[in-house]
Enzyme design. Structure first.
Site, PDB file in Angstrom:
ATOM      1  N   LYS A 194       0.853  -1.190   0.000  1.00 22.51           N
ATOM      2  CA  LYS A 194       0.000   0.000   0.000  1.00 22.51           C
ATOM      3  C   LYS A 194       0.887   1.238   0.000  1.00 22.51           C
ATOM      4  O   LYS A 194       1.721   1.422   0.883  1.00 22.51           O
ATOM      5  CB  LYS A 194      -0.888  -0.025   1.243  1.00 22.51           C
ATOM      6  CG  LYS A 194      -1.721   1.232   1.411  1.00 22.51           C
ATOM      7  CD  LYS A 194      -2.733   1.060   2.532  1.00 22.51           C
ATOM      8  CE  LYS A 194      -3.424   2.373   2.838  1.00 22.51           C
ATOM      9  NZ  LYS A 194      -4.402   2.252   3.913  1.00 22.51           N
ATOM     10  N   ARG A 204     -10.683  10.166   2.253  1.00 24.28           N
ATOM     11  CA  ARG A 204     -10.523  10.794   3.566  1.00 24.28           C
ATOM     12  C   ARG A 204     -11.649  11.784   3.835  1.00 24.28           C
ATOM     13  O   ARG A 204     -11.946  12.083   4.988  1.00 24.28           O
ATOM     14  CB  ARG A 204      -9.127  11.411   3.677  1.00 24.28           C
ATOM     15  CG  ARG A 204      -8.079  10.292   3.681  1.00 24.28           C
ATOM     16  CD  ARG A 204      -6.653  10.778   3.763  1.00 24.28           C
ATOM     17  NE  ARG A 204      -5.736   9.647   3.568  1.00 24.28           N
ATOM     18  CZ  ARG A 204      -4.436   9.764   3.373  1.00 24.28           C
ATOM     19  NH1 ARG A 204      -3.892  10.959   3.363  1.00 24.28           N
ATOM     20  NH2 ARG A 204      -3.693   8.688   3.211  1.00 24.28           N
ATOM     21  N   ARG A 216       1.139   9.994   5.986  1.00 24.11           N
ATOM     22  CA  ARG A 216       1.287   8.577   6.287  1.00 24.11           C
ATOM     23  C   ARG A 216       2.557   7.973   5.678  1.00 24.11           C
ATOM     24  O   ARG A 216       2.690   6.758   5.612  1.00 24.11           O
ATOM     25  CB  ARG A 216       0.067   7.819   5.764  1.00 24.11           C
ATOM     26  CG  ARG A 216      -1.265   8.286   6.317  1.00 24.11           C
ATOM     27  CD  ARG A 216      -2.271   7.139   6.316  1.00 24.11           C
ATOM     28  NE  ARG A 216      -3.647   7.549   6.093  1.00 24.11           N
ATOM     29  CZ  ARG A 216      -4.402   8.199   6.976  1.00 24.11           C
ATOM     30  NH1 ARG A 216      -3.913   8.545   8.144  1.00 24.11           N
ATOM     31  NH2 ARG A 216      -5.654   8.512   6.685  1.00 24.11           N
ATOM     32  N   LYS A 247      -2.409  -1.414  -3.721  1.00 22.29           N
ATOM     33  CA  LYS A 247      -3.282  -0.252  -3.583  1.00 22.29           C
ATOM     34  C   LYS A 247      -2.455   1.022  -3.626  1.00 22.29           C
ATOM     35  O   LYS A 247      -1.460   1.078  -2.918  1.00 22.29           O
ATOM     36  CB  LYS A 247      -4.013  -0.353  -2.237  1.00 22.29           C
ATOM     37  CG  LYS A 247      -4.894   0.815  -1.936  1.00 22.29           C
ATOM     38  CD  LYS A 247      -5.480   0.699  -0.556  1.00 22.29           C
ATOM     39  CE  LYS A 247      -6.046   2.064  -0.197  1.00 22.29           C
ATOM     40  NZ  LYS A 247      -6.170   2.270   1.189  1.00 22.29           N
ATOM     41  N   TYR A 312     -15.429   1.193  -6.157  1.00 23.12           N
ATOM     42  CA  TYR A 312     -16.663   1.970  -6.051  1.00 23.12           C
ATOM     43  C   TYR A 312     -17.486   1.873  -7.335  1.00 23.12           C
ATOM     44  O   TYR A 312     -18.635   2.284  -7.372  1.00 23.12           O
ATOM     45  CB  TYR A 312     -16.332   3.433  -5.729  1.00 23.12           C
ATOM     46  CG  TYR A 312     -15.432   3.559  -4.519  1.00 23.12           C
ATOM     47  CD1 TYR A 312     -15.955   3.418  -3.237  1.00 23.12           C
ATOM     48  CD2 TYR A 312     -14.050   3.746  -4.650  1.00 23.12           C
ATOM     49  CE1 TYR A 312     -15.132   3.483  -2.119  1.00 23.12           C
ATOM     50  CE2 TYR A 312     -13.225   3.817  -3.541  1.00 23.12           C
ATOM     51  CZ  TYR A 312     -13.767   3.681  -2.278  1.00 23.12           C
ATOM     52  OH  TYR A 312     -12.948   3.721  -1.178  1.00 23.12           O
TER      53      TYR A 312
HETATM   54  C1  PBG Z   1      -7.523   3.156   5.891  1.00 27.93           C
HETATM   55  C2  PBG Z   1      -7.844   3.076   4.446  1.00 27.93           C
HETATM   56  C3  PBG Z   1      -7.666   4.064   3.450  1.00 27.93           C
HETATM   57  C4  PBG Z   1      -8.191   3.542   2.274  1.00 27.93           C
HETATM   58  C5  PBG Z   1      -8.645   2.261   2.568  1.00 27.93           C
HETATM   59  N1  PBG Z   1      -8.411   1.992   3.908  1.00 27.93           N
HETATM   60  C6  PBG Z   1      -7.169   5.439   3.553  1.00 27.93           C
HETATM   61  C7  PBG Z   1      -5.764   5.754   3.764  1.00 27.93           C
HETATM   62  O1  PBG Z   1      -4.901   4.908   3.920  1.00 27.93           O
HETATM   63  O2  PBG Z   1      -5.528   6.959   3.843  1.00 27.93           O
HETATM   64  C8  PBG Z   1      -8.229   4.274   0.965  1.00 27.93           C
HETATM   65  C9  PBG Z   1      -9.301   3.884   0.037  1.00 27.93           C
HETATM   66  C10 PBG Z   1      -9.590   4.831  -1.054  1.00 27.93           C
HETATM   67  O3  PBG Z   1      -8.909   5.849  -1.285  1.00 27.93           O
HETATM   68  O4  PBG Z   1     -10.568   4.554  -1.735  1.00 27.93           O
HETATM   69  N2  PBG Z   1      -6.191   2.978   6.194  1.00 27.93           N
HETATM   70 ZN    ZN Z   2      -5.571   3.761   8.244  1.00 31.51          ZN
END
Ligand code: PBG
Ligand code: ZN
Length: 324
Positions: A194, A204, A216, A247, A312
């Protein structure tokens, strides 16, 4: 030897007989965002077609999804109260536990995946407990409470746990905690590779989880690093993950292929919020043939090696597949 240089033009029938990749409604997991209350269904302005829903609305939504042949969802919770450790996520009466229980009660045939993280539940919006001295996430302190969160999901009736916080060693910790509590057969889908990505922006907004300080990038990955990306997924395979993930999806399809080849686990891609928003707004402005581009995008995930697509677009794709 005679080498033919002109390829025979195939007709439509033969083109579909020899097509290497296909997209099916069964490939999809649809994200749902739940919050407390009743009769609430609020559209997210940065993601038209995506809603925050109260549990009663989420239950109705599952009925709609099943009509489309979609039987898998991934749940995200938006709690009423956020605090420094994300207590709502650790409570059997927190939003996510209530949502799982209520949805499974009405729709036992729905496969409910839970996103396991703390960023939606903490007041600082980071994915774990903060180490105040270093102003960063305390990896090991977060691991300690992650096991607890997994048990909350498991007890409530989750069908698969998907840790998304990118804490090192989390898969081993979750596997051990779940096994100890008697959930040996509850699978773990790891958000194994990720990236720290700008593509999560709209999410968010929905999940109300923008970090209040910093970003992050200390725990999510550097988009520039290919070998590290592969190593992260390989490590999660060794720790006992059942499914791996890349991801975001589109900008990282090279790694979907490489990780698929480097491991022997099924692969998921998360077609994230920013990717959805790009196509949505381009379509709304008649800049692209929306349906066609969505399908082309889904095929690219499958071609790269994805077995599962978290998207989505899932409902729209299901409708397109019904028509074709
Ligand atoms: C939580 C999480 C995130 C997403 C999925 N689980 C956000 C992030 O890491 O900031 C992102 C999903 C998306 O952008 O559709 N950690
Ligand atoms: Zn998170």
């Amino acid at each position: 030897m005679f080498k033919r240089f002109r390829r025979t033009r195939l007709n439509k029938h033969l083109r579909s007989l020899v097509r290497e990749t296909s997209v099916s409604v069964e490939d999809f997991i649809y994200p749902l965002f739940v919050r407390s209350g009743e009769g609430i269904k609020t559209e997210v302005s940065s993601m038209p077609g995506v809603f925050q829903m109260s549990i009663d609305e989420a239950i109705k939504e599952c009925g709609e999804l099943k009509k489309l042949g979609l039987y898998s969802i991934i749940l995200f919770g938006i709690p009423d109260v956020k605090d420094s450790i994300g207590s709502d996520a650790l409570c059997e009466h927190g939003i996510i536990a209530e949502a799982i229980r209520s949805i499974k009660k009405v729709h036992p045939d729905m496969f409910v995946v839970t996103d396991l993280c703390f960023c939606e539940y903490t007041d600082h919006g980071h994915c774990g407990i903060i180490d105040e001295v270093h102003e960063t996430v305390d990896n090991d302190a977060t691991l300690e409470i992650s096991g607890q969160q997994a048990i909350v999901h498991a007890k409530a009736g989750a069908d698969m746990i998907a840790p998304s916080g990118m804490m090192d060693g989390i898969i081993e910790v979750l596997r051990t905690s779940l096994d100890k509590a008697g959930y040996e057969n509850l699978p773990i889908m790891s958000y194994s590779t990720k990236f720290a990505s700008g593509y999560y922006g709209p999410f968010r907004d929905v999940a109300e989880s923008t970090p209040s300080f910093g970003d992050r990038s200390t725990y999510q990955m550097d988009p520039a690093n290919r070998r590290e990306a592969i190593a992260e997924s390989v490590s999660d395979e060794l720790q006992g993950a059942d499914i791996l993930m890349v991801k975001p999806a589109l900008a990282y399809l090279d790694l979907v292929r490489e990780i698929k080849d480097a491991t022997s686990l099924p692969m998921a891609v998360y077609n994230v919020s920013g990717e959805y928003a790009m196509l949505k707004f381009a379509g709304k402005n008649d800049l692209i043939d929306y349906d066609r581009v969505v399908m082309e995008t889904m095929i690219s995930f499958k071609r790269a090696g994805a077995d599962i697509i978290i998207s989505y677009h899932a409902k729209e794709v299901a409708k397109m597949l019904q028509k074709s």
